[in-house]
Structure formats: structure tokens, C-alpha cells
Write a protein that holds these residues in place. Structure first.
Motif, mmCIF file in Angstrom:
data_model
loop_
_atom_site.group_PDB
_atom_site.id
_atom_site.type_symbol
_atom_site.label_atom_id
_atom_site.label_comp_id
_atom_site.label_asym_id
_atom_site.label_seq_id
_atom_site.Cartn_x
_atom_site.Cartn_y
_atom_site.Cartn_z
ATOM 1 N N ILE A 136 0.813 -1.219 0.000
ATOM 2 C CA ILE A 136 0.000 0.000 0.000
ATOM 3 C C ILE A 136 0.846 1.268 0.000
ATOM 4 O O ILE A 136 0.305 2.366 -0.057
ATOM 5 C CB ILE A 136 -1.003 0.027 1.166
ATOM 6 N N ASP A 164 -2.295 8.551 4.374
ATOM 7 C CA ASP A 164 -2.907 8.131 3.118
ATOM 8 C C ASP A 164 -3.887 6.998 3.395
ATOM 9 O O ASP A 164 -3.674 6.192 4.293
ATOM 10 C CB ASP A 164 -1.840 7.631 2.136
ATOM 11 N N THR A 165 -4.940 6.935 2.590
ATOM 12 C CA THR A 165 -5.909 5.848 2.693
ATOM 13 C C THR A 165 -5.905 5.060 1.390
ATOM 14 O O THR A 165 -6.027 5.625 0.314
ATOM 15 C CB THR A 165 -7.323 6.404 2.960
ATOM 16 N N ASN A 166 -5.747 3.756 1.519
ATOM 17 C CA ASN A 166 -5.782 2.841 0.378
ATOM 18 C C ASN A 166 -6.795 1.755 0.665
ATOM 19 O O ASN A 166 -7.051 1.419 1.821
ATOM 20 C CB ASN A 166 -4.406 2.183 0.175
ATOM 21 N N THR A 184 -6.594 2.538 -6.174
ATOM 22 C CA THR A 184 -5.789 3.748 -6.092
ATOM 23 C C THR A 184 -5.883 4.362 -4.704
ATOM 24 O O THR A 184 -6.834 4.132 -3.962
ATOM 25 C CB THR A 184 -6.261 4.791 -7.117
ATOM 26 N N GLU A 185 -4.897 5.172 -4.379
ATOM 27 C CA GLU A 185 -4.915 5.893 -3.121
ATOM 28 C C GLU A 185 -6.071 6.891 -3.147
ATOM 29 O O GLU A 185 -6.259 7.594 -4.137
ATOM 30 C CB GLU A 185 -3.576 6.615 -2.951
#
Length: 186
Positions: A136, A164-166, A184-185
Motif C-alpha cells: 500500500i 494516506d488511505t488505500n 488507487t490511493e
């Protein structure tokens, strides 16, 4: 948490009497030590069998640990060490999650303090070995995994140390890295 013991204690609520039962102990996470203080815990209930799975995170002052154990037949057992690493930062995170699949298996998704989260499967009798998901790009500090109702498909969301969020999608197939698709992120 907040103690110098690794004991996990719980009470059961009697919904009819609206009273709590006596304090009981879960299985010892490591019989050789008592210094792994509980930092976070989640309990998951199986929709298909009389079983619950607990994932817990512990810290002994230098090393962080993630364990899982299963409640069946009136007791906690089948303790497995999912992950451990040396670090005294990010102690207040929930870098693990779990979900029961339609086939009855339980999937534990967790961080091993790398950019590649891992997962293990409890099939009702034993734990699988650690299996990688997709990279990630950051070390997860918060994980949420949920099965799609009526399927073995899973969506997992990872919030990492870089804010960040994945998300990753497990297609419900074989328990291998290739069954995960990295989105995608966000």
C-alpha cells in the motif's frame, strides 16, 4: 490496557437479566511472559458457528505484538502470534481487523510494520500461515476489513503513517496475494 500484565479479562452480559457475569480470563497470549500490556482488542462473532475470534495488540516497552485467539466450547484457545516488531511509537493505533466470510472462515488482516499488510485464515480448526496482500506504500496504522454479505469477498481499508488511505479488494478466491486487487490511493 495500562497495566504491566498481558492478561485479557472479560465479562459476559446476560441480556435477559440485564446483568454482567463474573470476570473471566481469555487464554494467555504467551505463557512465558506477563509483561505484554494490552493496547487494543476487537472481538468478532461468527454468523455460522458458535464461535468468536479476538484480535489483540500488546506492548512490552520495546516490542509490539498482535495476537489472535478463538472462543469455542466455552473457552478461549488456539492463540496465534500474528506479528511483532520493535517500536515504541504509534502505540494507540488499531493496525488490525477481521471478518467472517460466507464459507465460515475468519480472515484476520493486520500490519507487520511494513508497507505490505498480511492476512491469516482461521478455518474452524487451525490458522493458516501469514499471506501478503498488496503493497500500500505506507505502514498501516488503522485497518478496517469487511466481508461483502453473502460472499467470501472482502474490502479492506488502510490508513497509513503518511496519512494516506488505500483500499484492497479480496475477490473471494484462493487465499493468495493474487486474489487481492489494490485500488488507487483515495
Amino acid at each position: 490496557g495500562g497495566t504491566t500484565t498481558d492478561a485479557i479479562r472479560y465479562r459476559v452480559l446476560d441480556p435477559e437479566a440485564q446483568t454482567w457475569g463474573a470476570v473471566q480470563a481469555a487464554s494467555a497470549i504467551d505463557a512465558a511472559t506477563v509483561n505484554r500490556a494490552l493496547q487494543a482488542v476487537q472481538v468478532y462473532s461468527s454468523p455460522t458457528r458458535d464461535e468468536k475470534t479476538m484480535i489483540s495488540r500488546h506492548f512490552n516497552g520495546t516490542t509490539q505484538y498482535i495476537y489472535a485467539q478463538v472462543f469455542r466450547g466455552g473457552s478461549w484457545r488456539n492463540v496465534v502470534l500474528l506479528s511483532f516488531w520493535n517500536a515504541s511509537t504509534f502505540l494507540d493505533v488499531q493496525n488490525f481487523s477481521g471478518t467472517y466470510l460466507e464459507n465460515g472462515d475468519f480472515m484476520a488482516v493486520y500490519s507487520d510494520n511494513t508497507t505490505i499488510p498480511k492476512f491469516r485464515i482461521w478455518n474452524g480448526a487451525s490458522w493458516s500461515g501469514a499471506i501478503s496482500t498488496r503493497n500500500i506504500g505506507g505502514i498501516p496504522v488503522y485497518i478496517v476489513a469487511k466481508a461483502r454479505p453473502g460472499t467470501n469477498e472482502v474490502m479492506a481499508a488502510f490508513f497509513d503513517q503518511g496519512s494516506d488511505t488505500n483500499t484492497q479488494y479480496f475477490n473471494g478466491g484462493a487465499y493468495v496475494t493474487g486474489s487481492w486487487t489494490l485500488h488507487t490511493e483515495h
